[in-house]
Enzyme design. Structure first.
Site, PDB file in Angstrom:
ATOM      1  N   GLU A 186      -1.337  -1.657  -4.979  1.00 26.22           N
ATOM      2  CA  GLU A 186      -2.196  -0.862  -5.608  1.00 26.22           C
ATOM      3  C   GLU A 186      -2.255   0.089  -7.197  1.00 26.22           C
ATOM      4  OE1 GLU A 186      -6.176   0.383  -3.669  1.00 26.22           O
ATOM      5  OE2 GLU A 186      -5.063   0.690  -2.987  1.00 26.22           O
ATOM      6  N   ASP A 215      -3.981   0.723   7.046  1.00 23.60           N
ATOM      7  CA  ASP A 215      -2.141   1.081   6.328  1.00 23.60           C
ATOM      8  C   ASP A 215      -2.540  -0.462   5.698  1.00 23.60           C
ATOM      9  OD1 ASP A 215      -2.709   3.572   5.477  1.00 23.60           O
ATOM     10  OD2 ASP A 215      -1.024   3.780   7.203  1.00 23.60           O
ATOM     11  N   ASP A 250       0.949  -0.965   0.178  1.00 21.96           N
ATOM     12  CA  ASP A 250       0.428  -0.188  -0.245  1.00 21.96           C
ATOM     13  C   ASP A 250       0.593   1.182   0.356  1.00 21.96           C
ATOM     14  OD1 ASP A 250      -2.730   0.870   0.475  1.00 21.96           O
ATOM     15  OD2 ASP A 250      -1.927   2.249   2.183  1.00 21.96           O
TER      16      ASP A 250
END
Ligand SMILES: [Zn+2]
Length: 404
Positions: free
Chosen positions: A276, A357, A192
């Site tokens: 991502e 997160d 992330d």
């Protein structure tokens, strides 16, 4: 795959002059060609072909008194400037017609003597060579002293000589590197990318920007403030600008170094790496902070991508169709949006306490696994990925200094 190897070079004053001339000539050819195409378009004439353009702005131009000096530099440098323009046009057209992924590409722009990055490219036709004395021999420039920080894996197909905003010179070689798969491992990781940390991993590790980088960035911001207060055209302003350029280069170098180390570690330790897909639109922070992070992440994911291809790992970007920070990675329930200041939350369905997160990184990993299984019922590996090619003069960002 093609890779870039960059080295610092130290031209003598005379060689600097010769390089300045080459930069100037390449720029002139590029701008003359751009002007010719724009004039043709404005006059409703057909698009000038690459060959017509070459004849017009190189061959014929050299015979005119006000462009005769183009003959003083290697002809290859001029042809490559034209090749840059043609690539810029191709990317622009492809983007405009939706045939190119990613951000919209703007139409080619005129180059300026004041651009922070000046560059010329020599291909093999130019007969550049590394001499027996380990110098870089460039036609009509001379033998440049190079700081060889590592060996070239093969004969380079081209070299771009770059002068950055801080006045440093670099030679960037394009070489063909063979893929060297690493022994398989079982590790898999989801990443992330956020604003509180540079990266958060699905195993719970949080990777911050190195302290040295934050300090350098602070100094850079301060130098930028000082610059903004200096009077236009003053000697002090020029001095302040040089300092900003120098700090900028240092920040870029440190950031790149950090990204290299982290991406190498992740690729070495994991068989599959998922990130991502970058979409910072929903994140907070000032516009400047966002653009800085945006560029840093793009650089980092590009490194992951080519290293994965080179070392036989799986790499994939996960689309943002599901908000990874809202879904519980344990039970899969969508818990609804959360303001950015909520760092820890408890899943209403299963009661798991989540670090925002880390939970997002776990969801990235799960989505990556699902995607690669869906692709053909088995683990898939991406094909060979073209090396990141930030070629001569097509971008204004500071020169890269290392591909590892
Ligand atoms: Zn849950």
């Amino acid at each position: 795959m093609q890779l870039r190897y960059n080295f610092r070079v130290y031209p003598t004053p005379g060689q600097r002059q010769a390089l300045a001339k080459a930069f100037g000539c390449a720029r002139t050819v590029f701008n003359d060609a751009l002007r010719a195409r724009e004039a043709a378009r404005a006059a409703g004439l057909p698009y000038l072909s690459d060959a017509e353009l070459s004849k017009l702005v190189i061959t014929q131009a050299k015979r005119t008194p006000d462009r005769a000096w183009l003959a003083e530099v290697s002809a290859v440098v001029l042809q490559q400037a034209l090749a840059d323009l043609n690539t810029a046009y191709r990317n622009f057209f492809a983007s405009a017609m939706g045939r190119r992924k990613g951000r919209k590409v703007a139409a080619p722009k005129f180059r300026s003597r004041k651009d922070s990055r000046q560059a010329v490219r020599f291909t093999r036709n130019a007969r550049f060579q590394v001499t027996a004395g380990r110098r870089l021999r460039l036609p009509k420039v001379g033998d440049l002293r190079v700081r060889w920080s590592r060996a070239l894996p093969s004969e380079p197909s081209s070299v771009t000589v770059i002068r950055d905003a801080a006045g440093r010179y670099f030679a960037s070689f394009v070489v063909e590197a063979t893929d060297t798969p690493l022994p398989e491992t079982t590790g898999e990781v989801g990443i992330d990318l956020g604003l509180t940390h540079f990266a958060v991993l699905s195993d719970g590790r949080k990777i911050a920007d190195p302290r040295i980088l934050r300090r350098a960035e602070r100094r850079l911001r301060k130098a930028q403030r000082v610059l903004s207060r200096k009077q236009r055209g003053s000697a002090n302003r020029a001095k302040a600008r040089a300092r900003v350029a120098k700090l900028h280069a240092r920040v870029a170098d440190t950031r790149r170094d950090h990204a290299h180390k982290l991406s190498t570690m992740l690729i070495r330790d994991n068989q599959a790496v998922y990130v991502e897909d970058l979409n910072v639109a929903g994140l907070g922070g000032t516009r400047l902070a966002k653009s800085v992070h945006d560029a840093a992440w793009a650089q980092f994911t590009a490194m992951l991508e080519y290293k994965a291809a080179r070392y036989g790992r799986t790499f994939a970007k996960i689309g943002r169709f599901e908000p990874t920070s809202q879904i519980c990675s344990v039970c899969g329930v969508k818990d609804g949006p959360k303001p950015l200041n909520v760092r820890i939350w408890t899943c209403g369905a299963c009661g798991t306490i989540h670090d925002r997160d880390v939970n997002a990184a776990k969801n990235v990993l799960a989505a990556g696994r699902a995607d690669s299984l869906n692709a053909c019922g088995a683990q898939v590996r991406p094909g060979s990925v073209p090396a990141p090619r930030g070629e001569a003069g097509t971008r204004s960002k500071p020169a890269p200094t290392g591909v590892r």
